[in-house]
Design an enzyme around this catalytic site. Sequence first.
Site, PDB file in Angstrom:
ATOM      1  CB  SER A   6      93.927  41.178  78.142  1.00  0.00           C
ATOM      2  OG  SER A   6      93.456  42.078  77.151  1.00  0.00           O
ATOM      3  CG  HIS A  29      95.919  44.032  80.707  1.00  0.00           C
ATOM      4  ND1 HIS A  29      97.071  44.628  81.172  1.00  0.00           N
ATOM      5  CD2 HIS A  29      95.962  44.143  79.352  1.00  0.00           C
ATOM      6  CE1 HIS A  29      97.788  45.072  80.153  1.00  0.00           C
ATOM      7  NE2 HIS A  29      97.136  44.800  79.029  1.00  0.00           N
ATOM      8  CG  ASP A  31      94.937  45.506  76.163  1.00  0.00           C
ATOM      9  OD1 ASP A  31      96.074  45.862  76.544  1.00  0.00           O
ATOM     10  OD2 ASP A  31      94.519  44.337  76.229  1.00  0.00           O
ATOM     11  CG  MET A  33      94.592  49.132  71.590  1.00  0.00           C
ATOM     12  SD  MET A  33      94.650  47.708  70.485  1.00  0.00           S
ATOM     13  CE  MET A  33      95.015  46.392  71.663  1.00  0.00           C
ATOM     14  CG  HIS A  62      98.828  47.985  77.805  1.00  0.00           C
ATOM     15  ND1 HIS A  62      98.975  46.845  77.035  1.00  0.00           N
ATOM     16  CD2 HIS A  62      99.834  48.814  77.414  1.00  0.00           C
ATOM     17  CE1 HIS A  62     100.007  46.980  76.223  1.00  0.00           C
ATOM     18  NE2 HIS A  62     100.541  48.176  76.417  1.00  0.00           N
ATOM     19  CG  MET A  64      99.068  49.570  73.501  1.00  0.00           C
ATOM     20  SD  MET A  64      98.316  47.953  73.206  1.00  0.00           S
ATOM     21  CE  MET A  64      97.044  48.004  74.462  1.00  0.00           C
ATOM     22  CG  MET A 133     104.348  45.559  74.942  1.00  0.00           C
ATOM     23  SD  MET A 133     102.759  45.010  75.638  1.00  0.00           S
ATOM     24  CE  MET A 133     102.029  44.130  74.244  1.00  0.00           C
ATOM     25  N   GLY A 138      98.745  45.633  69.814  1.00  0.00           N
ATOM     26  CA  GLY A 138      97.696  45.955  68.861  1.00  0.00           C
ATOM     27  C   GLY A 138      96.572  44.939  68.787  1.00  0.00           C
ATOM     28  N   GLY A 140      95.020  40.838  70.150  1.00  0.00           N
ATOM     29  CA  GLY A 140      95.103  39.625  70.946  1.00  0.00           C
ATOM     30  C   GLY A 140      95.394  38.441  70.046  1.00  0.00           C
ATOM     31  N   GLY A 141      95.736  37.330  70.673  1.00  0.00           N
ATOM     32  CA  GLY A 141      95.857  36.080  69.932  1.00  0.00           C
ATOM     33  C   GLY A 141      97.109  35.915  69.090  1.00  0.00           C
ATOM     34  CG  ASP A 171      99.925  42.586  77.301  1.00  0.00           C
ATOM     35  OD1 ASP A 171      99.230  41.633  76.913  1.00  0.00           O
ATOM     36  OD2 ASP A 171      99.564  43.780  77.216  1.00  0.00           O
ATOM     37  N   GLY A 193      94.933  37.243  77.522  1.00  0.00           N
ATOM     38  CA  GLY A 193      93.638  37.575  76.955  1.00  0.00           C
ATOM     39  C   GLY A 193      92.951  36.366  76.359  1.00  0.00           C
TER      40      GLY A 193
END
Length: 220
Positions: A6, A29, A31, A33, A62, A64, A133, A138, A140-141, A171, A193
């Site tokens: 990601s 990937h 993201d 948002m 992806h 969101m 999910m 929303g 990473g980490g 993910d 990610g």
Amino acid sequence: MLINPSILSADFANLERDLQAIASADHAHVDVMDQHFVPNLTIGLPVVRRLAQVSPLPLDVHLMVEDADRWAPQYAEAGAASVTFHAEATQAPVRLARELRAGGVRAAVALRPATPVEPFLDLLAEVDMILVMTVEPGFGGQAFIEGTLAKVRRARAAVDAAGAATWIQVDGGVSRDTIGRIARAGANVFVAGSAVYGAADPAQEIAALRALAERPTTQA
Ligand code: DX5
Ligand code: ZN
């Protein structure tokens, strides 16, 4: 087994360079948002369009975002190889998936941790991938949510029973510590990610994650 790093954890001032750094993976990937569906804001159509032009890998987008019925088809046009919309953000998942496929991309539906997979198990033929999910979307980490593994298992059992070719993607919180048991639960597409971009050598991390996914031991 597919490894899709990601780019949420990449350097947003050096996305082309950081896409090259993961060229040994399967997809990039991406993201997207909108600060409404999730409390974070990343990139939109103009940036995804450019990423598709410079990426050495096909884009796994992806979304969101709210109102997926309106926005998702535009990401197919922008050059994505796969477009994932959230089940919670669409009025008509089957109509949307059909529209995406008609646009020449793989269509996928994503489920937040508390969204059940069961409503989609009779509709496997309509989608190319289910994204389970494994964190709240929303950021990473975040830490992997163990309770989501049961959903992966149920999805895998249904896909196999139907003889379907539907991919099962996970993910959130995917790392060397978690990927083995996620693979054993039945996922075949792994988004990572922070694990990949936080590593000193992203290519080496991709290889390590791939090896652990392909040969999951009975431990951990
Ligand atoms: C989170 C995103 C993920 C994120 C995963 O909402 O959908 O793709 O980048 O990050 P890690 O792998 O760090 O959990
Ligand atoms: Zn994602």
